[in-house]
Design an enzyme around this catalytic site. Structure first.
Site, PDB file in Angstrom:
ATOM      1  N   ASP A 136       1.294   8.024   7.793  1.00 13.49           N
ATOM      2  CA  ASP A 136       2.217   7.133   7.067  1.00 13.49           C
ATOM      3  C   ASP A 136       2.263   7.609   5.618  1.00 13.49           C
ATOM      4  O   ASP A 136       3.167   8.356   5.225  1.00 13.49           O
ATOM      5  CB  ASP A 136       1.731   5.689   7.211  1.00 13.49           C
ATOM      6  CG  ASP A 136       2.457   4.709   6.296  1.00 13.49           C
ATOM      7  OD1 ASP A 136       3.519   5.059   5.773  1.00 13.49           O
ATOM      8  OD2 ASP A 136       1.967   3.569   6.101  1.00 13.49           O
ATOM      9  N   HIS A 165       8.528  -1.489   9.558  1.00 15.61           N
ATOM     10  CA  HIS A 165       8.846  -2.393   8.443  1.00 15.61           C
ATOM     11  C   HIS A 165       7.955  -2.061   7.237  1.00 15.61           C
ATOM     12  O   HIS A 165       7.159  -1.129   7.294  1.00 15.61           O
ATOM     13  CB  HIS A 165       8.593  -3.844   8.878  1.00 15.61           C
ATOM     14  CG  HIS A 165       7.154  -4.140   9.177  1.00 15.61           C
ATOM     15  ND1 HIS A 165       6.638  -5.404   9.254  1.00 15.61           N
ATOM     16  CD2 HIS A 165       6.095  -3.304   9.426  1.00 15.61           C
ATOM     17  CE1 HIS A 165       5.347  -5.362   9.531  1.00 15.61           C
ATOM     18  NE2 HIS A 165       4.981  -4.097   9.649  1.00 15.61           N
ATOM     19  N   GLU A 171       1.961  -9.652   6.701  1.00 13.72           N
ATOM     20  CA  GLU A 171       2.763  -9.293   7.874  1.00 13.72           C
ATOM     21  C   GLU A 171       2.588 -10.297   9.007  1.00 13.72           C
ATOM     22  O   GLU A 171       2.961 -10.019  10.149  1.00 13.72           O
ATOM     23  CB  GLU A 171       2.419  -7.857   8.307  1.00 13.72           C
ATOM     24  CG  GLU A 171       2.753  -6.859   7.202  1.00 13.72           C
ATOM     25  CD  GLU A 171       2.533  -5.395   7.575  1.00 13.72           C
ATOM     26  OE1 GLU A 171       1.906  -5.131   8.626  1.00 13.72           O
ATOM     27  OE2 GLU A 171       2.990  -4.535   6.820  1.00 13.72           O
ATOM     28  N   SER A 214       0.865  -1.184   0.000  1.00 10.72           N
ATOM     29  CA  SER A 214       0.000   0.000   0.000  1.00 10.72           C
ATOM     30  C   SER A 214       0.902   1.235   0.000  1.00 10.72           C
ATOM     31  O   SER A 214       0.923   2.013   0.937  1.00 10.72           O
ATOM     32  CB  SER A 214      -0.916  -0.010   1.221  1.00 10.72           C
ATOM     33  OG  SER A 214      -0.174  -0.033   2.413  1.00 10.72           O
ATOM     34  N   HIS A 227      -3.254  -6.219   2.322  1.00 16.49           N
ATOM     35  CA  HIS A 227      -2.311  -7.227   2.823  1.00 16.49           C
ATOM     36  C   HIS A 227      -2.924  -8.617   2.961  1.00 16.49           C
ATOM     37  O   HIS A 227      -2.270  -9.545   3.408  1.00 16.49           O
ATOM     38  CB  HIS A 227      -1.752  -6.804   4.191  1.00 16.49           C
ATOM     39  CG  HIS A 227      -0.836  -5.629   4.105  1.00 16.49           C
ATOM     40  ND1 HIS A 227      -0.298  -5.027   5.205  1.00 16.49           N
ATOM     41  CD2 HIS A 227      -0.367  -4.944   3.036  1.00 16.49           C
ATOM     42  CE1 HIS A 227       0.464  -4.016   4.824  1.00 16.49           C
ATOM     43  NE2 HIS A 227       0.435  -3.936   3.517  1.00 16.49           N
ATOM     44  N   ASP A 244      -4.143   0.396  11.539  1.00 17.83           N
ATOM     45  CA  ASP A 244      -3.648   1.093  10.351  1.00 17.83           C
ATOM     46  C   ASP A 244      -4.711   0.909   9.281  1.00 17.83           C
ATOM     47  O   ASP A 244      -4.899  -0.195   8.760  1.00 17.83           O
ATOM     48  CB  ASP A 244      -2.303   0.535   9.884  1.00 17.83           C
ATOM     49  CG  ASP A 244      -1.802   1.261   8.635  1.00 17.83           C
ATOM     50  OD1 ASP A 244      -2.438   2.266   8.234  1.00 17.83           O
ATOM     51  OD2 ASP A 244      -0.792   0.828   8.043  1.00 17.83           O
ATOM     52  N   LYS A 249       9.509   4.986   7.700  1.00 17.36           N
ATOM     53  CA  LYS A 249       9.920   3.879   6.846  1.00 17.36           C
ATOM     54  C   LYS A 249      11.082   4.376   5.999  1.00 17.36           C
ATOM     55  O   LYS A 249      10.874   5.207   5.095  1.00 17.36           O
ATOM     56  CB  LYS A 249       8.773   3.478   5.911  1.00 17.36           C
ATOM     57  CG  LYS A 249       7.585   2.823   6.606  1.00 17.36           C
ATOM     58  CD  LYS A 249       6.428   2.756   5.636  1.00 17.36           C
ATOM     59  CE  LYS A 249       5.306   1.868   6.104  1.00 17.36           C
ATOM     60  NZ  LYS A 249       4.098   2.038   5.258  1.00 17.36           N
ATOM     61  N   LYS A 279       6.744  -0.987  14.580  1.00 15.99           N
ATOM     62  CA  LYS A 279       5.760  -1.824  13.894  1.00 15.99           C
ATOM     63  C   LYS A 279       6.551  -2.832  13.102  1.00 15.99           C
ATOM     64  O   LYS A 279       7.278  -2.453  12.186  1.00 15.99           O
ATOM     65  CB  LYS A 279       5.010  -0.949  12.876  1.00 15.99           C
ATOM     66  CG  LYS A 279       3.636  -0.515  13.288  1.00 15.99           C
ATOM     67  CD  LYS A 279       3.009   0.309  12.171  1.00 15.99           C
ATOM     68  CE  LYS A 279       2.513  -0.521  11.007  1.00 15.99           C
ATOM     69  NZ  LYS A 279       1.681   0.265  10.062  1.00 15.99           N
ATOM     70  N   GLU A 334      -3.649   4.887  12.298  1.00 14.39           N
ATOM     71  CA  GLU A 334      -2.731   5.325  11.248  1.00 14.39           C
ATOM     72  C   GLU A 334      -3.490   5.513   9.937  1.00 14.39           C
ATOM     73  O   GLU A 334      -4.372   4.713   9.616  1.00 14.39           O
ATOM     74  CB  GLU A 334      -1.662   4.236  11.090  1.00 14.39           C
ATOM     75  CG  GLU A 334      -0.591   4.490  10.045  1.00 14.39           C
ATOM     76  CD  GLU A 334       0.390   3.310  10.008  1.00 14.39           C
ATOM     77  OE1 GLU A 334       0.628   2.696  11.083  1.00 14.39           O
ATOM     78  OE2 GLU A 334       0.881   2.990   8.923  1.00 14.39           O
ATOM     79  N   GLU A 374      -4.563  -3.146   9.088  1.00 14.81           N
ATOM     80  CA  GLU A 374      -3.840  -3.765  10.205  1.00 14.81           C
ATOM     81  C   GLU A 374      -4.527  -3.510  11.538  1.00 14.81           C
ATOM     82  O   GLU A 374      -4.947  -2.392  11.825  1.00 14.81           O
ATOM     83  CB  GLU A 374      -2.419  -3.183  10.303  1.00 14.81           C
ATOM     84  CG  GLU A 374      -1.588  -3.445   9.087  1.00 14.81           C
ATOM     85  CD  GLU A 374      -0.294  -2.637   9.089  1.00 14.81           C
ATOM     86  OE1 GLU A 374       0.225  -2.326  10.183  1.00 14.81           O
ATOM     87  OE2 GLU A 374       0.181  -2.319   7.995  1.00 14.81           O
TER      88      GLU A 374
HETATM   89  P1  PGA Z   1       3.049  -1.329   3.167  1.00 15.89           P
HETATM   90  O1  PGA Z   1       2.190  -1.393   4.497  1.00 15.89           O
HETATM   91  O2  PGA Z   1       4.436  -1.695   3.516  1.00 15.89           O
HETATM   92  O3  PGA Z   1       2.344  -2.294   2.275  1.00 15.89           O
HETATM   93  O4  PGA Z   1       2.941   0.099   2.675  1.00 15.89           O
HETATM   94  C1  PGA Z   1       2.643  -1.009   5.739  1.00 15.89           C
HETATM   95  C2  PGA Z   1       1.880   0.188   6.254  1.00 15.89           C
HETATM   96  O5  PGA Z   1       0.995   0.720   5.568  1.00 15.89           O
HETATM   97  O6  PGA Z   1       2.182   0.650   7.347  1.00 15.89           O
HETATM   98 ZN    ZN Z   2       0.478   2.332   7.058  1.00 16.41          ZN
END
Ligand code: PGA
Ligand code: ZN
Length: 418
Positions: free
Chosen positions: A317, A370, A208, A46, A158, A245, A342, A393, A290, A167
């Site tokens: 994010d 991650h 995940e 995503s 996911h 999330d 990230k 996370k 999130e 999530e």
């Molecule tokens: P992604 O998801 O690594 O697929 O972007 C993780 C997140 O959205 O936090």
């Molecule tokens: Zn996210």
């Protein structure tokens, strides 16, 4: 002194190719002593539209996802530019690479090529100095083991179930050490598995490592998680908080402020969505949400922060993409009160550090994270401790690429003698 930089194509947890880099340094004054740092970059599903760009080959092999062009850029562009440079100057190393790429989004060399080298350089330095990476990054102020925001139930992009929120995470806020918190989480994960099995639901896992059952919706997921916490002998709220999330950028339509939950096929506008999050945060022990709104709905973010910002953490994010320019805009307009970090959204260790520092100075929490496509690389565990983010996370206590980070944190905790 950097004596070699080498890239290679390796595999991530989704079976897609990704970039690994090695940086070899020769310690000055110690002839013959060489050290090689090695790092692998992750990859999102995503992904935010404002992220630095991963370079993919777009040719037949691996369905277009090959990274041989990025690898070639490491070997033929980045290596010659870094040869002979002092690896200890991470800021300069990162700027040399950034200056090689004339694009706005690191799309020429590829953020995957750039970050792999940037992280491998930091690792080589830590090895040469004979200190752990978290100490290299954080010095003597590196002291906080993060609270795991453990993802135990997956939906959205996911998982192939019918849940739209991406999530559902549990935070063992009542635990007094990392290893205790990790144990508590694993026990709740196991208790969740038992509940799902008893209901005849799937215990197959998402990207995940969280379970990905078909449920009637977000509230049923939350009810089951609260039950799993209680069945494991813990108290929801005192011992555990819950985080979501939403990844609501995946719910956007072509009009900002209008949303469509893709699996439920339910339309909503910003105000209705904010109302839904308000109800959920009143009803459940929510620590954070999130991306409750999409990455372009700045006005909506202002509204939700004003409404819920005193009660819960609102984490940007896709909104911030670890980018200080976007974070500055958020700070100015009072959007969100936390940022997800990230490294591959921005592309270098230096820029990652800058985003964490800016957030922390302004009272936003920074959460190290991650990606859904990961590897055995554990850099983010060291960054979380080195930068005292307080939260990480990194998925479920399941799938080796997720447990690699947890196990690294267990070793760091032991090393620190806590
Ligand atoms: P992604 O998801 O690594 O697929 O972007 C993780 C997140 O959205 O936090
Ligand atoms: Zn996210």
């Amino acid at each position: 002194k950097i004596v070699n930089v080498k890239g290679r194509e390796v595999m991530d947890s989704r079976g897609n190719p990704t970039v690994e880099a090695e940086v070899t340094v020769k310690a000055l004054g110690m002839p013959g002593e060489i050290y090689t740092g090695c790092a692998i970059v992750p990859s999102g599903a995503s992904t935010g539209i404002f992220e630095a760009v991963e370079l993919r080959d777009g040719e037949k092999r691996y369905g277009g996802k090959g990274v041989l062009k990025a690898v070639k850029n490491i070997n033929e562009e980045i290596y010659p530019a870094l040869e002979g440079e002092n690896a200890l100057n991470q800021n300069k190393i990162d700027h040399i690479i950034m200056n090689l790429d004339k694009s706005e989004n690191k799309g020429e060399l590829g953020a995957n090529a750039i970050l792999a080298v940037s992280m491998a350089n930091a690792k080589a330095c830590a090895l040469a100095l004979n200190i752990p990476e978290y100490k290299y990054v954080g010095g003597i102020s590196a002291k906080t083991l993060p609270v795991p925001m453990m993802n135990i139930l997956n939906g959205g992009a996911h998982a192939s179930n019918n849940i739209d929120v991406q999530e559902f995470m549990i935070l063992p806020v009542g635990a007094d050490s990392f290893r205790e918190g990790l144990r508590w989480c694993a026990e709740v994960y196991d208790s969740l598995k038992k509940i799902l099995k008893s209901k005849g639901l799937s215990v197959a896992v998402g990207d995940e490592g969280g379970f990905a059952p078909d449920l009637s919706g977000e509230e049923e997921a939350l009810d089951i998680i609260v039950k799993a916490i209680e069945n494991a002998g813990y108290k929801a709220n005192e011992d555990f908080k819950i985080s979501l999330d939403v990844a609501a950028s995946e719910w956007k339509t072509n009009q900002v402020g209008e949303y469509l939950m893709p699996k439920k096929n339910k339309q909503m506008n910003t105000d209705e969505l904010i109302e839904m999050w308000e109800e959920i945060s009143d009803k459940y022990p929510i620590f954070s949400i999130e991306d409750p709104l999409d990455e372009e709905d700045w006005k909506g973010w202002e509204k939700i922060t004003e409404k819920l910002g005193d009660k819960i953490r609102l984490v940007g994010d896709d909104l911030f993409v670890t980018n200080v320019k976007r974070l500055k805009r958020g700070l100015k307009n009072k959007c969100a009160n936390a940022i997800l970090i990230k490294p591959n959204q921005i592309g270098t260790v230096t820029e990652t550090l800058n985003a964490v520092k800016m957030a922390q100075n302004m009272g936003y929490i920074a959460i190290m994270s991650h990606r859904s496509g990961e590897s055995e690389d554990t850099t983010i565990a060291d960054l979380a401790v080195g930068l005292n983010t307080g939260y990480i996370k990194t998925g479920a206590p399941c799938r080796g690429e997720r447990t690699a980070k947890y196990n690294r944190l267990l070793r760091i905790e032991e090393q620190m003698g806590i």
